[in-house]
Scaffold this active site. Structure first.
Site, PDB file in Angstrom:
ATOM      1  N   CYS A  82     -15.257 -32.812   9.506  1.00  0.00           N
ATOM      2  CA  CYS A  82     -15.561 -34.185   9.832  1.00  0.00           C
ATOM      3  C   CYS A  82     -16.600 -34.150  10.946  1.00  0.00           C
ATOM      4  CB  CYS A  82     -14.301 -34.922  10.309  1.00  0.00           C
ATOM      5  SG  CYS A  82     -14.645 -36.555  10.999  1.00  0.00           S
ATOM      6  N   GLU A 115       9.371   7.578  19.135  1.00  0.00           N
ATOM      7  CA  GLU A 115       8.434   6.626  19.726  1.00  0.00           C
ATOM      8  C   GLU A 115       8.229   5.461  18.757  1.00  0.00           C
ATOM      9  OE1 GLU A 115       4.811   8.754  20.472  1.00  0.00           O
ATOM     10  OE2 GLU A 115       5.902  10.550  21.133  1.00  0.00           O
ATOM     11  N   CYS A 154     -11.890 -37.773   6.147  1.00  0.00           N
ATOM     12  CA  CYS A 154     -11.092 -37.249   7.248  1.00  0.00           C
ATOM     13  C   CYS A 154      -9.824 -38.079   7.427  1.00  0.00           C
ATOM     14  CB  CYS A 154     -11.916 -37.273   8.533  1.00  0.00           C
ATOM     15  SG  CYS A 154     -10.977 -36.843  10.017  1.00  0.00           S
ATOM     16  N   LYS A 214       9.233   3.819   8.312  1.00  0.00           N
ATOM     17  CA  LYS A 214       8.597   2.510   8.178  1.00  0.00           C
ATOM     18  C   LYS A 214       9.648   1.406   8.036  1.00  0.00           C
ATOM     19  CE  LYS A 214       4.684   2.034   7.847  1.00  0.00           C
ATOM     20  NZ  LYS A 214       3.683   2.265   6.802  1.00  0.00           N
ATOM     21  N   PHE A 221       0.842  -1.206   0.000  1.00  0.00           N
ATOM     22  CA  PHE A 221       0.000   0.000   0.000  1.00  0.00           C
ATOM     23  C   PHE A 221       0.875   1.253   0.000  1.00  0.00           C
ATOM     24  CE2 PHE A 221      -2.380   3.433   1.917  1.00  0.00           C
ATOM     25  CZ  PHE A 221      -3.641   3.315   1.343  1.00  0.00           C
ATOM     26  N   LYS A 254       6.196   3.006  16.504  1.00  0.00           N
ATOM     27  CA  LYS A 254       4.955   3.172  15.756  1.00  0.00           C
ATOM     28  C   LYS A 254       4.101   1.919  15.947  1.00  0.00           C
ATOM     29  CE  LYS A 254       3.092   4.510  11.251  1.00  0.00           C
ATOM     30  NZ  LYS A 254       2.078   3.444  11.171  1.00  0.00           N
ATOM     31  N   CYS A 269      -9.912 -40.207  10.870  1.00  0.00           N
ATOM     32  CA  CYS A 269     -10.816 -41.333  11.156  1.00  0.00           C
ATOM     33  C   CYS A 269     -11.410 -41.978   9.918  1.00  0.00           C
ATOM     34  CB  CYS A 269     -11.948 -40.879  12.081  1.00  0.00           C
ATOM     35  SG  CYS A 269     -13.119 -39.738  11.305  1.00  0.00           S
ATOM     36  N   CYS A 287     -14.315 -39.370  15.866  1.00  0.00           N
ATOM     37  CA  CYS A 287     -13.040 -38.872  15.335  1.00  0.00           C
ATOM     38  C   CYS A 287     -12.084 -38.599  16.489  1.00  0.00           C
ATOM     39  CB  CYS A 287     -13.270 -37.596  14.545  1.00  0.00           C
ATOM     40  SG  CYS A 287     -11.758 -36.930  13.808  1.00  0.00           S
ATOM     41  N   ASP A 344       1.229  -0.655  15.557  1.00  0.00           N
ATOM     42  CA  ASP A 344       0.353  -1.017  14.442  1.00  0.00           C
ATOM     43  C   ASP A 344      -1.002  -1.420  14.996  1.00  0.00           C
ATOM     44  OD1 ASP A 344      -0.443  -1.399  11.894  1.00  0.00           O
ATOM     45  OD2 ASP A 344       0.609  -3.288  11.575  1.00  0.00           O
ATOM     46  N   TYR A 388      -0.517   8.761  23.130  1.00  0.00           N
ATOM     47  CA  TYR A 388       0.674   9.552  22.789  1.00  0.00           C
ATOM     48  C   TYR A 388       0.362  10.937  22.226  1.00  0.00           C
ATOM     49  CZ  TYR A 388      -0.665   7.356  18.365  1.00  0.00           C
ATOM     50  OH  TYR A 388      -1.393   6.893  17.293  1.00  0.00           O
TER      51      TYR A 388
END
Length: 725
Positions: A443, A124, A425, A331, A47, A126, A428, A448, A128, A243
Site C-alpha cells: 500500500c 555437548e 489495503c 539428533k 535431509f 549441538k 485504508c 495509511c 545449529d 569446541y
C-alpha cells in the site's frame, strides 16, 4: 529354482542402484541450497532421512558406493564470492544417531573397541549454526574461514572481526600453558550462530520490507556471515561457541574436557552446557535433559554431540571417509503438531507491505501455545498450497518462530479455494501495488494508518527534514492525542498543543510554587514545545530532494531524491512528468520511475503535498545552494565544491578505506561534481582501491582504468585536481 532367485536379485540390485543415484542427486541439490544459497527447501530431518536411506542402500550393496557419494565426503560447498582458504587439517562431518537405538549401537561399538568401563564421554549441545575455523598466529587473530568442503573454506575474516565474542588476542594464561609452542599457529573451530531474539527481529524486518525471510537461525547466521559488507554482518548480532582444534599437540591437553577449559582461558566463548559422562546411562540422562530444555535456550540446537573424551582414545578409533569414529551426533526429532487454519488475514507493515498471516486453532508446540504464524507473501502461500479450512502442520522454526509447514491434503475440506492477495489495503482501502520481479504487495498511500508512526519518524529524521528534538516518544504522544494523521499535520501544530502533551512521567513530590502535587502528570512544557515548533519551521526550507526522500517513496533514498529534484526542480513538474521521463535520468531507471509514479498516482498523497505547500514548504530545488549544502555535509571546501571540478568524471570505490567509509568518500566526490557508480566499465575514469580490493580491481586493471590509492583520493578531495593519466 535358482534362475528366478538370480533374476529377482538382479532386479532388486537395479532398483537399488536407481534409487541410490536418485538419492545422491537429491542430497547434492539440497546440500547446495543449504550450504551455498542459505535457502533450504526441506527440513534438516527430511535431509537426514534421505542420507540414512542412502547409507542403508550402500551398506546392503557396497558396489553402489561412488567416490562422489554424499556418504563419502564432508557436506558443504565453497563459494567463489570469497577467497579460498585451505584448513590446517580436514574438518570432518559427524555421523548421526537419529534415535536412542542408534545412539546405543554407537556406544556399544565404542565400549567394545576401547573396553567397557574404560571410556569417559564428553557431551555437548549441538549448536545449529555455521561451522568456522579461526586461525591465530603468535596469539593474534589472523583469519577466519567457513568449513566449506572440509578441506577448503571461504575467507570471512573481515566479517568475523565484527562478532563481539571473538577475541582478537589470546590471553596470556592460555599462551603460557602452550609453553615453547606459544608461537605455533592455532586453528580453533566451532559454530557461528544467531540468537533466537535476533532471528525474530531480522525476519520481522524482512517481512516489513517485503523481503523473503530466513528459514531458521542457522541460515540467518550463514547469510549474515557471507555478506560482502562487514557492516551488515556487524548489525546482525552473531555469536560463537568454540569446541574443536585442528591440532591438539601445541596446547598440551589430553582430553576434550581439558581442551574446553583451555578455550575458556584463552578468551573464547564456550557453551556452558557440557558434561563428562562415565557411563552410557549418564549420556542418556544428558540427552534427555537437553531435549527437555531446548526451547529454554536463546540459541537453536538440533541435538547432542557425544565424544570420547580422551584424545589418545580418539586417535585409536580414528576416522571413516567422512566422519570421526570417536564422536556421534544424537539428533533431536522435530516437534510438529496439526491444527485447523481458520483464516488467512492481512497485516500491513510499517513500510506498507501486505503480509498474509495464518490464524489457526491454538496448539502447544515446543513449550508454548501458538495460534498464528506469518505466511510471508503470496508466493509462499501458493508454494505451500495452504487454504482456509485446511488441517495444517505447524512447528517452530529454530524452536522460536511459529511456522506453517503445509497442509494435510487428505483432510482438506470440499470447496477450499486457493488464497489470493486482496486488491485494496485492508487498513485504508487504497489500491495495492505489485512491482514486477518482487514478491511484496504494497500500500503506497501516505494516509495509511498502519504506516503512520514510521512515516512520521522518517520525515523528521536527520537525513530527511532534520527536525531536532522530535523522537519516537514525542511522536507517540502526538498520535495518541490525535494531533498527527500524516506528515503535513506537523505544520499545523501549535506551541500550546505540544506543551500540553503528557510525557508519561509524573511529579515525585508536591510543588506549591508551580501548583503541582506528587503523582500529577508531567507535561512537555512551553520551553520544549517552542523549540519543536521552531525546528519544524526551519525544516520548511529543506530542498525538494530532501522532501522526496522524507516522503518515504519506495526505492527513493537521499541521492535518488536529489537526482530527481535536480532534473525537474519543482514538485509540479515531477507530477506532470511521465514514467519514461523519470526513468531517463542517469542513475534512476524504470524500477524507481515506476515507484515514483505509483506514489504520485494516489490522490491522498497529492492532497498531502498540497497541504505541505500551503504550510509553507517550497517543494522546489534550489540548485544555487546545492553545492554549498553538499560541501557542509561532506567537509570539502565550499568554494571548491561551487566550481564542480570533477564534473564529467566517473569514480568507483572498492576495498577498505581508512580515513572515510566508502559512502563518505562517495558523497565527498559527488560534492565536487563527480559521478560515483558501483561497477567498473570502460567509461570509469578512476578506481579508488583500498586494502582487500577484489574483483573490481582485477577488472579495472584488465580494462586499463587508472587505479588510485586512498592518499591520492584525499589529494583529489583537497584540491579538486586529478592525477594525469
Amino acid at each position: 529354482m535358482d534362475a528366478p532367485v538370480e533374476t529377482t536379485s538382479a532386479a532388486e540390485h537395479d532398483a537399488a542402484a536407481e534409487r541410490a543415484a536418485e538419492l545422491r542427486h537429491l542430497l547434492d541439490y539440497h546440500a547446495y541450497r543449504y550450504y551455498m544459497l542459505d535457502a533450504p527447501e526441506i527440513t534438516d530431518a527430511a535431509f537426514d532421512k534421505l542420507l540414512v536411506e542412502l547409507q542403508q542402500l550402500e551398506a546392503a550393496y557396497p558396489d553402489l558406493v561412488t567416490p562422489d557419494s554424499y556418504t563419502q565426503r564432508v557436506g558443504g560447498y565453497v563459494s567463489e564470492q570469497f577467497a579460498p582458504v585451505t584448513h590446517m587439517a580436514r574438518m570432518y562431518s559427524m555421523d548421526d544417531a537419529m534415535n536412542l537405538e542408534e545412539l546405543d549401537e554407537w556406544l556399544r561399538r565404542t565400549e567394545e573397541a576401547l573396553g567397557a568401563g574404560h571410556v569417559v564421554y564428553t557431551c555437548e549441545l549441538k549448536i545449529d549454526g555455521l561451522g568456522v575455523a579461526l586461525t591465530y598466529q603468535n596469539g593474534a587473530f589472523a583469519r577466519a574461514a567457513t568449513r566449506g568442503d572440509g578441506t577448503t573454506g571461504e575467507d570471512v575474516s573481515l566479517n568475523v572481526r565484527t562478532i563481539r565474542d571473538v577475541p582478537m588476542h589470546l590471553s596470556e594464561t592460555a599462551l603460557a600453558h602452550m609453553g615453547a609452542d606459544r608461537g605455533t599457529p592455532i586453528e580453533v573451530r566451532g559454530e557461528v550462530y544467531m540468537p533466537k531474539g535476533s532471528f525474530v527481529r531480522l525476519n520481522e524486518e524482512a517481512d516489513a520490507e517485503g523481503r523473503d525471510p530466513f528459514a531458521n537461525p542457522r541460515n540467518a547466521a550463514a547469510g549474515s556471515l557471507r555478506q560482502k559488507d562487514p557492516k551488515v554482518t556487524a548489525r546482525r548480532d552473531l555469536s560463537t561457541f568454540l569446541y574443536a582444534v585442528a591440532d591438539t599437540a601445541p596446547l598440551h591437553v589430553g582430553s576434550q574436557h581439558e581442551f574446553l577449559a583451555w578455550l575458556r582461558d584463552a578468551g573464547f566463548s564456550v557453551n556452558p552446557n557440557v558434561a563428562r559422562c562415565n557411563t552410557p546411562a549418564e549420556v542418556h540422562e544428558f540427552c534427555a535433559e537437553a531435549l527437555a530444555h531446548r526451547s529454554d535456550l536463546d540459541y537453536d540446537i538440533d541435538g547432542v554431540v557425544v565424544k570420547v573424551d580422551s584424545f589418545d582414545q580418539q586417535n585409536d578409533l580414528g576416522f571413516t571417509a567422512r566422519a570421526p569414529r570417536w564422536a556421534i551426533a544424537f539428533k533431536f526429532p522435530p516437534e510438529e503438531k496439526t491444527t485447523v487454519l481458520r483464516e488467512i488475514r492481512i497485516q500491513v507493515g510499517r513500510t506498507g507491505v501486505l503480509t498474509p498471516v495464518a490464524e489457526f486453532d491454538p496448539v502447544t508446540v515446543a513449550g508454548s501455545t501458538i495460534a498464528r504464524a506469518t505466511l510471508h507473501n503470496e508466493d509462499e502461500v501458493h508454494r505451500k498450497d495452504v487454504r482456509e479450512g485446511d488441517t495444517i502442520i505447524v512447528h517452530k522454526a529454530g524452536d522460536v518462530i511459529p511456522e506453517v509447514v503445509g497442509p494435510v491434503l487428505d483432510k482438506r475440506p470440499d470447496g477450499a479455494e486457493p488464497w489470493h492477495m486482496p486488491a485494496t489495503c485492508p487498513a485504508c482501502g487504497a489500491p495495492v501495488v505489485h512491482e514486477d520481479g518482487e514478491v511484496a504487495y504494497r500500500c503506497v498511500s501516505i494516509d495509511c494508518p498502519a504506516q503512520l508512526k514510521e512515516r512520521l519518524l522518517h520525515w523528521v529524521s536527520r537525513g530527511c527534514m532534520d527536525v531536532d528534538g522530535v523522537g519516537e516518544e514525542l511522536v507517540d504522544k502526538m498520535i495518541e492525542a490525535g494531533l498527527l494523521h500524516d506528515v503535513a499535520d506537523f505544520y499545523t501544530l501549535t506551541t500550546d498543543q505540544v506543551a500540553g502533551l503528557d510525557t508519561g512521567r509524573t511529579y515525585l513530590k508536591d510543588d506549591a510554587r508551580r501548583g503541582v502535587r506528587a503523582g500529577d502528570p508531567i507535561p512537555v512544557g512551553a520551553t520544549i514545545a517552542a523549540k519543536v515548533i521552531d525546528e519544524l519551521n526551519k525544516s520548511k526550507a529543506q530542498p525538494l530532494g530532501r522532501v522526496l526522500f522524507a516522503l518515504g517513496i519506495r526505492h527513493v533514498g537521499k541521492s535518488v531524491g536529489e537526482l530527481i529534484a535536480q532534473r525537474f526542480l519543482t514538485i509540479d513538474a515531477l507530477v506532470a512528468a511521465s514514467e519514461e521521463d523519470i526513468a531517463a535520468i542517469d542513475g534512476i531507471g524504470p524500477k524507481i520511475a515506476e515507484s515514483v509514479k505509483q506514489f504520485l498516482a494516489v490522490p491522498d498523497n497529492l492532497a498531502v503535498l498540497d497541504r505541505l505547500r500551503v504550510a509553507g514548504l517550497s517543494l522546489e530545488e534550489d540548485l544555487s545552494g546545492a553545492a554549498e549544502r553538499a560541501a557542509a555535509e561532506t567537509g570539502v571546501d565550499a568554494d571548491l565544491a561551487a566550481g564542480q571540478p570533477l564534473a564529467g568524471l566517473i569514480f568507483v570505490l572498492t576495498g577498505t578505506l581508512v580515513n572515510r567509509t566508502r559512502d563518505e568518500a562517495g558523497a565527498a566526490l559527488k560534492a565536487l561534481g563527480a559521478k560515483v557508480t558501483g561497477s567498473v566499465s570502460k567509461k570509469t575514469s578512476f578506481l579508488v582501491a583500498g586494502p582487500k580490493a577484489g574483483s573490481k580491481l582485477t577488472k579495472a586493471e584488465s580494462l586499463g582504468v587508472p587505479v588510485l590509492d586512498e592518499d591520492a583520493l584525499e589529494q583529489i578531495l583537497a584540491t579538486g585536481e586529478v592525477p594525469a593519466v
